[in-house]
Design an enzyme around this catalytic site. Structure first.
Site, PDB file in Angstrom:
ATOM      1  N   PRO A   2       1.426  -1.874   0.223  1.00 31.30           N
ATOM      2  CA  PRO A   2       0.312   0.146   0.155  1.00 31.30           C
ATOM      3  C   PRO A   2       0.566   1.199  -0.213  1.00 31.30           C
ATOM      4  CG  PRO A   2       0.330  -0.588   2.268  1.00 31.30           C
ATOM      5  CD  PRO A   2       0.904  -1.738   1.570  1.00 31.30           C
ATOM      6  N   GLU A   3       0.577   2.706  -1.059  1.00 29.51           N
ATOM      7  CA  GLU A   3       1.034   3.740  -0.598  1.00 29.51           C
ATOM      8  C   GLU A   3      -0.278   4.596   0.237  1.00 29.51           C
ATOM      9  OE1 GLU A   3       3.178   4.153  -4.773  1.00 29.51           O
ATOM     10  OE2 GLU A   3       3.615   1.881  -5.070  1.00 29.51           O
TER      11      GLU A   3
END
Length: 280
Positions: A2-3
């Site tokens: 996840p960014e």
DNA sequence: ACTAGCACCTGATCGC
DNA sequence: TGCGATCAGGTGCTAG
């Protein structure tokens, strides 16, 4: 995994679902699920009430009705899920925070993610002190961010991934931002102008904002929001994971190269290899 | 002081 | 079927 867009999607879901709730029971099911220290600190949060959910870059934390905070990082495969207390344990369930009828569950296949208890300094958990502001932070300062980029002596892709320069960008959005700005990932930062950095920061901000609007990028069920739903930005990716496909801008075949122990995807025509003398 | 390289994990997939 | 190599959204430590 996840960014920024994915973590922000999770943060919003958590804020909607658990602000005002109280941790009733806390259970840690895997030794690597908690940051270095102890599970004792975690279980001591029993009885704490959640006041808010904050984020900087890819770090999340829960403000409580006490001085400490519950901090978390999703690593490559972490998830926070809101589940009915009665729901069966997930295969990679690492920690459970019971809120009454529901649980807040931390699930993480690869165990690079963690949750922990920390003090706050300057309004941020101790582990987040060295993380620079992300472009959506009210404290974000464009000139200072550009200066930090200019001080780096490395390839631009590495600098983009450096969370101490500007946070939030990971491997997907780094490649997408470089493509949008027509910059080869191996371009030396020393050869980039201030305007070029500025343009790249805009591209990164833009692509992350667009991804956030559709709930982030989900390739599989490793990234899902707190209700178990996928994001839809995958269909909008121009280069990431598109090796062998046509560039959406010019049609040239997208290439993948490896450096810094990760893949970089780019269009060889739109993002030509920097010349040895570095001009571009 | 800074950068590059690697370790930390589990699991899916691909070629032989 | 099996087995090894490779790949996957991140970060932190450390050798140079």
């Amino acid at each position: 995994m996840p960014e920024l867009p994915e973590v922000e999607t999770v943060r919003r879901g958590l804020a909607e679902n658990i602000v005002g709730k109280k941790f009733k029971e806390i259970e840690v099911l895997h030794p690597r699920a908690t940051s270095p220290k102890s599970i004792a600190a975690l279980t001591s949060l029993r009885g704490a009430r959640v006041k808010g959910v904050k984020r900087r870059g890819k770090f999340l934390w829960f403000e409580l009705d006490r001085p400490e905070v519950l901090v978390g990082h999703l690593g490559m495969s972490g998830q926070f899920l809101i589940q009915p207390k009665s729901a069966q344990d997930e295969r990679h369930l690492r920690a459970r925070f019971n809120l009454g009828r529901h649980d807040l569950r931390f699930i993480d296949q690869r165990t690079f993610g963690w949750v922990g208890v920390e003090e706050k300094i300057n309004n941020r958990p101790t582990c987040v002190q060295h993380i620079a502001a992300d472009p959506f932070d009210p404290e974000f300062n464009l000139d200072e961010t550009i200066s930090r980029f200019q001080r780096k002596k490395t390839e631009i892709k590495r600098a983009l991934l450096d969370q101490g320069v500007m946070s939030g960008v990971g491997n997907i959005y780094a490649d997408e931002a470089l493509w949008r700005s027509k910059i080869h990932p191996e371009t030396r930062t020393e050869k980039m102008s201030k305007a070029r950095f500025s343009q790249l920061i805009s591209s990164a901000t833009e692509v992350m904002a667009e991804a956030l609007e559709v709930g982030g990028t989900s390739f599989d069920d490793l990234y899902i929001n707190v209700n178990g739903e996928s994001g839809y930005f995958e269909r909008s990716l121009a280069v990431y994971g598109q090796e062998g496909e046509g560039c959406p801008r010019c049609g040239r075949e997208i290439r993948r190269i490896t450096f810094a122990n990760r893949s970089s995807h780019f269009c060889p025509k739109c993002q030509p290899t920097p010349r040895a003398d570095g001009n571009r």
